[in-house]
Structures are given as structure tokens and as C-alpha cells.
Motif scaffolding. Structure first.
Motif, PDB file in Angstrom:
ATOM      1  N   SER A  64     -10.561   2.124 -46.543  1.00 23.26           N
ATOM      2  CA  SER A  64     -11.214   1.114 -47.372  1.00 23.26           C
ATOM      3  C   SER A  64     -12.633   0.771 -46.952  1.00 23.26           C
ATOM      4  CB  SER A  64     -10.376  -0.178 -47.379  1.00 23.26           C
ATOM      5  OG  SER A  64      -9.124   0.055 -47.996  1.00 23.26           O
ATOM      6  N   ASP A  65     -12.889   0.713 -45.649  1.00 24.81           N
ATOM      7  CA  ASP A  65     -14.173   0.176 -45.187  1.00 24.81           C
ATOM      8  C   ASP A  65     -14.951   1.099 -44.270  1.00 24.81           C
ATOM      9  OD1 ASP A  65     -13.612  -2.336 -46.466  1.00 24.81           O
ATOM     10  OD2 ASP A  65     -12.237  -2.764 -44.819  1.00 24.81           O
ATOM     11  N   GLY A  66     -14.338   2.131 -43.736  1.00 27.70           N
ATOM     12  CA  GLY A  66     -15.005   2.991 -42.772  1.00 27.70           C
ATOM     13  C   GLY A  66     -16.264   3.628 -43.335  1.00 27.70           C
ATOM     14  N   ALA A 160     -16.956  -4.732 -56.559  1.00 29.34           N
ATOM     15  CA  ALA A 160     -16.051  -3.600 -56.345  1.00 29.34           C
ATOM     16  C   ALA A 160     -16.695  -2.491 -55.518  1.00 29.34           C
ATOM     17  CB  ALA A 160     -15.591  -3.039 -57.683  1.00 29.34           C
ATOM     18  N   GLY A 161     -17.977  -2.656 -55.163  1.00 29.02           N
ATOM     19  CA  GLY A 161     -18.642  -1.660 -54.330  1.00 29.02           C
ATOM     20  C   GLY A 161     -18.904  -0.339 -55.033  1.00 29.02           C
ATOM     21  N   GLU A 365      -3.327  -0.290 -53.153  1.00 29.40           N
ATOM     22  CA  GLU A 365      -3.351  -1.713 -53.476  1.00 29.40           C
ATOM     23  C   GLU A 365      -4.722  -2.353 -53.296  1.00 29.40           C
ATOM     24  OE1 GLU A 365      -0.274  -3.315 -51.009  1.00 29.40           O
ATOM     25  OE2 GLU A 365       1.347  -2.550 -52.289  1.00 29.40           O
ATOM     26  N   GLY A 366      -5.720  -1.577 -52.880  1.00 24.33           N
ATOM     27  CA  GLY A 366      -7.057  -2.120 -52.736  1.00 24.33           C
ATOM     28  C   GLY A 366      -7.760  -2.239 -54.083  1.00 24.33           C
ATOM     29  N   ARG A 370     -14.629   2.657 -53.278  1.00 23.10           N
ATOM     30  CA  ARG A 370     -14.519   3.546 -52.129  1.00 23.10           C
ATOM     31  C   ARG A 370     -13.059   3.749 -51.742  1.00 23.10           C
ATOM     32  NH1 ARG A 370     -17.941   1.867 -47.031  1.00 23.10           N
ATOM     33  NH2 ARG A 370     -19.594   2.892 -48.259  1.00 23.10           N
ATOM     34  N   GLY A 371     -12.293   2.652 -51.645  1.00 25.99           N
ATOM     35  CA  GLY A 371     -10.903   2.764 -51.236  1.00 25.99           C
ATOM     36  C   GLY A 371     -10.078   3.593 -52.204  1.00 25.99           C
ATOM     37  N   LEU A 372     -10.253   3.368 -53.506  1.00 20.33           N
ATOM     38  CA  LEU A 372      -9.484   4.109 -54.504  1.00 20.33           C
ATOM     39  C   LEU A 372      -9.786   5.600 -54.420  1.00 20.33           C
ATOM     40  CD1 LEU A 372      -7.637   4.294 -56.996  1.00 20.33           C
ATOM     41  CD2 LEU A 372      -9.669   3.885 -58.410  1.00 20.33           C
ATOM     42  N   HIS A 373     -11.071   5.965 -54.345  1.00 18.05           N
ATOM     43  CA  HIS A 373     -11.421   7.383 -54.327  1.00 18.05           C
ATOM     44  C   HIS A 373     -11.011   8.058 -53.018  1.00 18.05           C
ATOM     45  CE1 HIS A 373     -13.907   6.396 -57.873  1.00 18.05           C
ATOM     46  NE2 HIS A 373     -13.732   7.661 -58.166  1.00 18.05           N
ATOM     47  N   ARG A 374     -11.062   7.340 -51.910  1.00 17.72           N
ATOM     48  CA  ARG A 374     -10.601   7.936 -50.657  1.00 17.72           C
ATOM     49  C   ARG A 374      -9.093   8.139 -50.666  1.00 17.72           C
ATOM     50  NH1 ARG A 374     -14.233   4.715 -46.084  1.00 17.72           N
ATOM     51  NH2 ARG A 374     -16.176   5.893 -46.439  1.00 17.72           N
ATOM     52  N   HIS A 375      -8.366   7.175 -51.204  1.00 15.96           N
ATOM     53  CA  HIS A 375      -6.918   7.337 -51.328  1.00 15.96           C
ATOM     54  C   HIS A 375      -6.605   8.529 -52.226  1.00 15.96           C
ATOM     55  CE1 HIS A 375      -2.677   6.256 -51.733  1.00 15.96           C
ATOM     56  NE2 HIS A 375      -2.815   6.381 -53.048  1.00 15.96           N
ATOM     57  N   ALA A 376      -7.304   8.646 -53.351  1.00 16.39           N
ATOM     58  CA  ALA A 376      -7.096   9.777 -54.259  1.00 16.39           C
ATOM     59  C   ALA A 376      -7.414  11.091 -53.559  1.00 16.39           C
ATOM     60  CB  ALA A 376      -7.954   9.613 -55.514  1.00 16.39           C
TER      61      ALA A 376
END
Length: 445
Positions: A64-66, A160-161, A365-366, A370-376
Motif C-alpha cells: 500500500s505505501d512502500g 486516492a493517490g 480492502e485498501g 497504488r495499493g489496488l494495482h500492486r495487489h492486482a
């Protein structure tokens, strides 16, 4: 396989090598293992409990934040996917998939049509690109589509960044073309681009594929206008006034549905399903698409001029449903080749289903971009690893699994179009079915 985690570590080495920080080198394998391993919920909390007890904060920070760049891992995924299934006889399938989502704060969430649900629902929509050969799909691109309710709200995008380069309003087809260019630049090899009518109905999309020298087969609505192959451009006779300076078609365009009413229809089977051969009735004629420059034609008003010559293909299913397609495959392509090419698109639906049901694509759940695309991205990497295991089992553990003997780069259209016949399936072991047209992907225990 005795210990899939050891094999995962070896397979992930090129991905892990793209990280500079040792903490990220450790978190990446843990995250992918959490997606693959047992457990119904693949959000960060449950995965951390299973694979990294006490490291929830680090795992959450990683995705999420790295501060790390996803592009090197996306390039590595493209390379590994190409090794698995790339080649001149591979397909690149463009589609989108919906992630149902409650609330209004998660990036991109809005009421929009969700094809998986068959209705408009509150969801996020990801444009997807899938590389497939021999009915083996590997997902290589997932990019979020932002509705106007998002692109028109700068404060919402900031919260949402969303990166500055993604804040402008883009159609799904524009996102797909950008992803397509990224994969071509990465050296991914494929023969034909496939897409459904949501993309194929756009003349700009079809023309953009042709401008890139790509072979394509796309769905279209039944009312898409086409001209007969023999259409001619003539100068109309002026009843009065000055002579006409612009030529016009000597016949009017008609809908795709009407063009095929007098065509010869044949029953064809394109592959074997779990309940026997999959069959439908098909017909095909050469036409010129009415997607040229608009021009006034007599009392008919503005009409589109004839464009490129392509195949118009119709499909009549046993249910009574009718579908229509355009394809720029060579004029000597036979009907079975056209049908097999068009129906090859189904494997992307299989990939969408497996990414959600097996690997938790829709469990994030974020709320951030950034978090969504990294999870994907992590789910796509996990999926590619599982296909690596599947191909290894089918080939007896040989290396360079699924790599064809002769291949051509994506830009070499002439060589790709040499033999557009049906693609032979790889020698795969049978996997338990979940529906007549999908195959369950075994997750190691």
C-alpha cells in the motif's frame, strides 16, 4: 510437487531481483505465497496471519505505501508470460472485469455495468490483457478504468493517490491500447488480438490495431454498418447545379445482421468442452466496413464511406442468441479458422474467474490506486506461477515449457498471418471443471 514454496522461491528470483531493498525482497514472496496458499480470504490481514505472523504492518506497507516502482515487475511478468505461452500462434485478449465494491471512497468505484454480474452495480472496472496459447491463459495487464465521476473530481483523485498521468478521462479502449503498446515494447509475442463488442464496436480501436500492423478479430453489435465487398465509388449525376466533386458508394451500407441473412450457415465445432464438442452455426462474407470519413449521400444524410475490406462473421448459438464479429484475417482464411479464432477469447473469462476465486483479486480492502494495482500485479504473478506449475506437470518437468520452436515478434504481421488456422491445444492434464467453458486451476496445498 513436494514443496511448491521452494519452487515458488526459485521462480520468483527474477522478480525479487528487481527490488533494491531487502525488506521488499522478503515481502514479495510472502505476499505471493499468501495469495496461492490455503485460506478463503486473500486480503492482507488474513494472509499475514497465515504466512507472516507478526509482520502485518510490513506486508501492508509493502503493497500500500512502500516506495517502489511497479514497472520493472510488470516487465518481468511480460517476459515470463512470453516464455510460458508467447509465440506467433498466441492470442492477446483485451477485455475488462468488474470488482464489486461497497461505498464510495475506494479508487474508481462507481455505479457502472459489470459484465460478470450482467447488470449495473457499484464496482471497480479493470481493463485486462491476457496472453494465451493452446487454451492456457496468463494475465499480463490489469489497469483501472476511472469513470467521469472520478476524473472530474481532482480532490477525490488526490485522496486516492492517482498518479498525474492517469487522471485524465480515458476510454477503456484507450487504456487497452496503451497497455498493448507496453507489452509490444516489452517483446511479448502474439499472433492475433481478440476483443468483445465493447471494444470492437469502436472504429478508432479497430483502426488503431490495423495501424500497428496487427491481426485482429473483434465482436461488433448487429447494427454495425457494412458494404458489400464489390462496392464501387462513383460520381453522382447532378440533377441540377454544379457537377458533384466527391464520389459516393454505388450502394448503401446495411447492418451486419442484414448482410448475413442470405449467407450460407454451417454447424462447426471449435473445441471439446466438458459435455462434448462445443458447436454453433457460423457464416462469413467479405465486406468493407462503413467506418470511413462521413459524407452526405443524397437524401440519406451523412453516411460513413467504405473502409477496409475484412471478414464479417455471424454466430448462431443453440440458445437462439446471435453474435457478430469483424476480423482482418487473410481473404483465404476458411470458416473453421475464423470460428476457432473468434471463440479463443473465452480463456480470458477463465482467467478472470480464477484470479478472483483462487487468488483473491477482488479481496483487496485498501482504497488507493497504488495499493489496488500492486495487489492486482501480485495476483497476476501468482497466476503465472501456477500456470508454470501446470505446464511443468504436462511436460514432465522439462524446461522452456510451452515455448514454440519457431516464433515471430508481435510487430511482424506478415509472418503471423502466414497460417491463421486453429491453434492446437498443448498436451495438458485434465483439470476439474467449474462450468462448461471454464477449467479449475489447482492451487497447491
Amino acid at each position: 510437487m513436494a514443496d511448491w514454496r521452494d519452487e515458488l522461491g526459485r521462480w520468483l528470483a527474477p522478480f525479487v531481483g528487481r527490488f533494491g531493498h531487502k525488506a521488499r525482497r522478503r515481502m514479495c514472496p510472502l505476499y505471493v505465497a499468501g495469495l496461492i496458499g490455503p485460506g478463503d480470504r486473500k486480503s492482507i490481514g488474513p494472509m499475514a496471519e497465515r504466512v507472516a505472523p507478526g509482520d502485518y504492518d510490513r506486508l501492508h506497507h509493502f503493497v500500500s505505501d512502500g516506495v517502489w516502482d511497479e514497472a520493472p515487475l510488470e516487465r518481468e511478468l511480460a517476459l515470463q508470460a512470453d516464455k510460458l505461452v508467447g509465440g506467433a500462434d498466441a492470442f492477446l485478449i483485451i477485455d475488462d472485469t468488474a470488482l464489486p465494491k461497497k461505498g464510495t471512497h475506494s479508487v474508481g468505484v462507481a455505479p457502472q455495468y459489470a459484465s460478470a454480474l450482467g447488470k449495473t452495480a457499484n464496482c471497480q472496472t479493470l481493463v485486462s490483457l491476457t496472453l494465451a496459447r493452446g487454451e492456457i491463459p496468463v494475465m499480463v495487464g490489469l489497469r483501472l478504468f476511472l469513470p467521469e465521476t472520478w476524473t472530474g473530481d481532482e480532490a477525490r483523485l488526490e485522496r486516492a493517490g492517482v498518479p498525474a498521468e492517469y487522471r485524465s478521462a480515458l476510454a477503456k479502449s484507450e487504456i487497452a491500447l496503451a497497455e498493448l503498446d507496453r507489452l509490444i515494447a516489452a517483446g511479448v509475442r502474439f499472433g492475433t488480438v481478440l476483443a468483445d463488442a465493447g471494444y470492437g464496436m469502436g472504429a478508432e480501436f479497430r483502426q488503431a490495431l490495423s495501424a500497428r500492423g496487427l491481426a485482429w478479430a473483434v465482436g461488433i453489435p448487429r447494427h454495425q454498418k457494412v458494404y458489400p465487398r464489390e462496392v464501387e465509388l462513383v460520381f453522382p449525376v447532378a440533377g441540377r447545379g454544379r457537377p458533384r466533386k466527391r464520389h459516393v458508394p454505388n450502394v448503401l451500407s446495411v447492418s451486419a445482421e442484414d448482410m448475413l441473412t442470405q449467407a450460407k450457415w454451417r454447424t462447426l465445432s471449435w473445441r471439446k468442452g466438458t459435455k462434448g464438442p462445443l458447436k454453433a452455426r457460423f457464416a462469413a462474407v467479405r465486406v468493407r466496413v462503413a467506418d470511413g470519413p462521413p459524407q452526405r449521400i443524397g437524401d440519406k444524410g451523412m453516411q460513413h464511406m467504405p473502409g477496409d475490406e475484412v471478414w464479417l462473421v455471424g454466430e448462431r448459438r443453440a440458445s437462439g442468441e446471435q453474435k457478430y464479429y469483424l476480423a482482418n484475417l487473410p481473404p483465404d482464411a476458411d470458416l473453421k479458422t475464423l470460428a476457432a479464432t473468434i471463440k479463443a477469447r473465452w480463456v480470458c473469462e477463465q482467467a478472470h474467474q480464477q484470479l478472483k476465486e483462487e487468488l483473491g483479486l477482488d479481496h483487496f480492502e485498501g482504497r488507493s490506486w497504488r495499493g489496488l494495482h500492486r495487489h492486482a500485479l501480485m495476483t497476476m504473478i501468482a497466476y503465472a506461477f501456477l500456470q508454470h506449475l501446470r505446464l511443468a506437470a504436462a511436460s514432465g518437468g522439462k524446461k522452456n515449457l510451452g515455448r514454440p520452436a519457431a516464433t515471430d515478434p508481435a510487430g511482424n504481421t506478415k509472418s503471423r498471418r502466414r497460417r491463421p488456422g486453429p491453434r492446437p491445444a498443448l498436451p495438458m492434464s485434465t483439470l476439474p471443471p467449474t462450468s462448461p467453458q471454464t477449467v479449475h486451476l489447482k492451487v497447491p496445498k
